[in-house]
Design an enzyme around this catalytic site. Sequence first.
Site, PDB file in Angstrom:
ATOM      1  N   PRO A 124      -1.952   1.363 -11.698  1.00 12.83           N
ATOM      2  CA  PRO A 124      -2.013   2.286 -10.566  1.00 12.83           C
ATOM      3  C   PRO A 124      -2.280   1.516  -9.277  1.00 12.83           C
ATOM      4  CG  PRO A 124      -3.990   2.463 -11.896  1.00 12.83           C
ATOM      5  CD  PRO A 124      -3.061   1.547 -12.620  1.00 12.83           C
ATOM      6  N   HIS A 125      -1.690   1.982  -8.186  1.00  7.10           N
ATOM      7  CA  HIS A 125      -1.873   1.283  -6.916  1.00  7.10           C
ATOM      8  C   HIS A 125      -1.715   2.246  -5.752  1.00  7.10           C
ATOM      9  CE1 HIS A 125       2.352   0.991  -8.138  1.00  7.10           C
ATOM     10  NE2 HIS A 125       2.646   1.115  -6.864  1.00  7.10           N
ATOM     11  N   ALA A 126      -2.309   1.874  -4.631  1.00  8.76           N
ATOM     12  CA  ALA A 126      -2.234   2.709  -3.437  1.00  8.76           C
ATOM     13  C   ALA A 126      -2.424   1.855  -2.198  1.00  8.76           C
ATOM     14  CB  ALA A 126      -3.322   3.785  -3.489  1.00  8.76           C
TER      15      ALA A 126
END
Length: 154
Positions: free
Chosen positions: A65-67
Amino acid sequence: MNLTEILKPEAIKVIASASSKKRLLHDIGELAQSAYGYDSASLVAALMERESLGPTGVGNGVALPHARMEQVTDMTAAFILLDQPVNFDSVDRQPVDIVMALFAPESAGVEHLKALALVSRTLRSADLCKKLRANHDASTLYALLTSDQNTQAA
């Protein structure tokens, strides 16, 4: 770039289980808040927004997951190992137990892509994943993740 530049030893945690993908994202937010001082709620919202575009479970029990976020000034990462895998809507439909989350500044372009490539390449190693799953000590996990000098991005 290598993992020692983006992952702090304090940003690694072993969790017995997570009841859901959403709960796991909250655990990531809390870990990132503790290690980097980010606002957990904002981070969770950004991760969930990214997940709505498509799941970041890449297969073989691994999720990335990344943001991108305004409050993030440097590329950073958090790592969670789960004793009990959780459904993450992965591409191979297998639950995940290894999660490496990346947080990038909103303006990060190539740097964000390099970090994603680095983490993906690192966690693609079946041998490394086997070693990670066999260890539940955060300092050992950090050593395993950061010891391979072949995991440098261009």
